[in-house]
Design an enzyme around this catalytic site. Structure first.
Site, PDB file in Angstrom:
ATOM      1  N   ARG A 107       0.863  -1.175   0.000  1.00 24.44           N
ATOM      2  CA  ARG A 107       0.000   0.000   0.000  1.00 24.44           C
ATOM      3  C   ARG A 107       0.897   1.223   0.000  1.00 24.44           C
ATOM      4  NH1 ARG A 107      -4.961   2.265   3.489  1.00 24.44           N
ATOM      5  NH2 ARG A 107      -5.907   0.687   2.159  1.00 24.44           N
ATOM      6  N   HIS A 134      -7.339   0.483  -6.284  1.00 26.66           N
ATOM      7  CA  HIS A 134      -7.537  -0.198  -5.000  1.00 26.66           C
ATOM      8  C   HIS A 134      -8.331  -1.483  -5.262  1.00 26.66           C
ATOM      9  CE1 HIS A 134      -7.721  -0.850  -0.824  1.00 26.66           C
ATOM     10  NE2 HIS A 134      -8.610   0.045  -0.452  1.00 26.66           N
ATOM     11  N   GLN A 137     -10.362  -3.735  -2.662  1.00 26.85           N
ATOM     12  CA  GLN A 137     -11.595  -3.111  -2.173  1.00 26.85           C
ATOM     13  C   GLN A 137     -12.768  -3.465  -3.093  1.00 26.85           C
ATOM     14  OE1 GLN A 137     -12.098  -0.845   0.658  1.00 26.85           O
ATOM     15  NE2 GLN A 137     -14.219  -1.345   0.143  1.00 26.85           N
ATOM     16  N   ASP A 230     -16.800   8.100  -1.735  1.00 23.44           N
ATOM     17  CA  ASP A 230     -15.499   7.986  -1.075  1.00 23.44           C
ATOM     18  C   ASP A 230     -15.155   9.385  -0.553  1.00 23.44           C
ATOM     19  OD1 ASP A 230     -12.953   7.178  -0.250  1.00 23.44           O
ATOM     20  OD2 ASP A 230     -12.106   7.098  -2.270  1.00 23.44           O
ATOM     21  N   CYS A 270     -16.067   2.866   0.952  1.00 24.77           N
ATOM     22  CA  CYS A 270     -14.938   1.987   1.298  1.00 24.77           C
ATOM     23  C   CYS A 270     -14.437   2.230   2.716  1.00 24.77           C
ATOM     24  CB  CYS A 270     -13.806   2.184   0.286  1.00 24.77           C
ATOM     25  SG  CYS A 270     -13.299   3.904   0.088  1.00 24.77           S
ATOM     26  N   ARG A 315     -13.756  -7.227   3.263  1.00 28.08           N
ATOM     27  CA  ARG A 315     -12.347  -7.036   2.885  1.00 28.08           C
ATOM     28  C   ARG A 315     -11.540  -8.261   3.286  1.00 28.08           C
ATOM     29  NH1 ARG A 315     -10.078  -2.282   2.281  1.00 28.08           N
ATOM     30  NH2 ARG A 315      -8.589  -3.576   1.154  1.00 28.08           N
TER      31      ARG A 315
HETATM   32  N1  NVA Z   1      -9.535   7.276  -1.933  1.00 29.36           N
HETATM   33  C1  NVA Z   1      -9.176   6.935  -0.573  1.00 29.36           C
HETATM   34  C2  NVA Z   1      -9.485   5.488  -0.306  1.00 29.36           C
HETATM   35  C3  NVA Z   1      -9.200   5.021   1.094  1.00 29.36           C
HETATM   36  C4  NVA Z   1      -9.491   3.561   1.300  1.00 29.36           C
HETATM   37  C5  NVA Z   1      -7.710   7.243  -0.350  1.00 29.36           C
HETATM   38  O1  NVA Z   1      -6.892   6.917  -1.212  1.00 29.36           O
HETATM   39  O2  NVA Z   1      -7.395   7.848   0.676  1.00 29.36           O
HETATM   40  N1   CP Z   2     -11.063   0.830   2.767  1.00 30.90           N
HETATM   41  C1   CP Z   2      -9.757   0.771   3.133  1.00 30.90           C
HETATM   42  O1   CP Z   2      -8.872   0.468   2.340  1.00 30.90           O
HETATM   43  O2   CP Z   2      -9.534   1.049   4.444  1.00 30.90           O
HETATM   44  P1   CP Z   2      -8.098   1.245   5.132  1.00 30.90           P
HETATM   45  O3   CP Z   2      -7.492   2.488   4.558  1.00 30.90           O
HETATM   46  O4   CP Z   2      -8.415   1.352   6.589  1.00 30.90           O
HETATM   47  O5   CP Z   2      -7.254   0.034   4.809  1.00 30.90           O
END
Ligand code: NVA
Ligand code: CP
Length: 327
Positions: A107, A134, A137, A230, A270, A315
């Protein structure tokens, strides 16, 4: 059956409709087994590296619990724990981790990093979120839709908000693959990149999906089965706060918007979500900008239509399926 052994998961672009459906079926089966107290330990003796450049609740915990449930050992490698990209190249890091671990989750910021890891690791690499996609997800979201609606092909799905972030991108690709009637509903300045829309349209031709990109809420959410949103500002984009708040306020998911959807529509997110004052950042936003709720109102978030915590649980089951299938 499908053999996905050795495959990376960087984006759903690389997976066929059948392979995506297979992963969702497998997740559903593993979920059933877990509820029944059956522990098949499909990953006994495996070691999993979890690289995180950004914070995470769901993704990290999903990988850890899934790995332990299946008998594998997860190792968390957080920001500051390893030299990735700083003192050691992505390629060298990948080669080293690949000599020790059976699979690697990443990540972080740049999508190129996860691609670089995959090119060099020699073991499966899974994208746990980058600036671009992602994908794990989406598997959880589709399992959740399947559980609530019973099918995926033909689902009318509106993604409302920031139309060019990792969630918008990956939902569009996933929806195009499985044949949904998918709409991005966002201000024109946040429409997804043309090249990605073109890709989605290609996939749609094969699956029978339809892809609409619109700035009209009325057009986009009319009679849909799913309204998804989101955060307005993704991790790493904090400097855009002001601009996003004014741009995206008309796209807040509230009761009015839900009333335009099908009466049995579900609300999805998400997470994490800004829907109340229960967070430090939430309170800062209220102080600075005078708004109490951002992308979704607390009324919708907490309503019966909201399935956000099913998504969160799923998840774990879907990430477990990805590891079991690819290792
Ligand atoms: N678009 C958000 C998703 C978090 C799971 C981010 O990248 O922060
Ligand atoms: N939805 C999601 O990816 O959550 P986190 O950022 O907590 O992993």
């Amino acid at each position: 059956a499908f053999n996905l052994k050795g495959r990376h998961l960087l984006s759903l672009e690389d997976y066929s409709k059948k392979e995506i459906e297979y992963l969702i079926d497998l997740a559903s089966e593993l979920k059933r087994q877990k509820y029944a107290g059956i522990r098949p330990r499909n990953l006994e003796g495996k070691n999993i590296a979890l690289i995180f450049e950004k914070p995470s609740t769901r993704t990290r915990c999903a990988f850890v619990v899934a790995a332990v449930d299946e008998g594998a050992h997860p190792e968390y490698l957080g920001k500051g724990d390893i030299q990735l990209g700083k003192k050691e190249s992505v390629a060298d890091t990948a080669k080293v981790l690949g000599r020790m671990f059976d699979g690697i989750q990443f990540r972080g910021f740049k999508h190129e990093t996860v691609v670089g890891l995959a090119e060099n690791a020699g073991v499966p690499v899974w994208n746990g979120l980058t600036d671009k996609f992602h994908p794990t997800q989406i598997l959880a979201d589709f399992l959740t839709i399947f559980e609530h609606k019973g099918y995926l092909k033909g689902i009318k799905f509106a993604y409302v908000g920031d139309g060019r972030n990792n969630m918008a991108n990956s939902l569009m690709i996933g929806a195009a693959k499985v044949g949904m009637d998918f709409r991005i509903v966002s201000p024109a300045s946040l429409f997804p990149e043309d090249a990605l829309v073109a890709k989605a349209l290609d996939f749609a031709e094969e699956s029978g999906a339809s892809i609409t990109v619109t700035d009209s809420v009325d057009e986009g959410v009319e009679d849909v089965d799913v309204i998804y949103t989101d955060v307005w500002v993704s991790m790493g984009e904090e400097e855009h706060f002001e601009e996003r708040i004014s741009l995206l306020q008309p796209y807040q998911v509230n009761k009015d918007m839900m009333d335009k959807a099908h009466p049995e529509a579900i609300f999805m997110h998400c997470l994490p979500a800004f829907h109340d004052q229960e967070t430090i950042v939430g309170r800062e936003i209220k102080e600075k900008h005078g708004i109490e709720e951002m992308e979704v109102t607390d009324e919708v978030f907490s309503s019966k239509q909201s399935v956000v915590f099913d998504e969160a649980e799923n998840r774990m089951h879907t990430i477990k399926a990805v590891m079991v299938a690819t290792l």
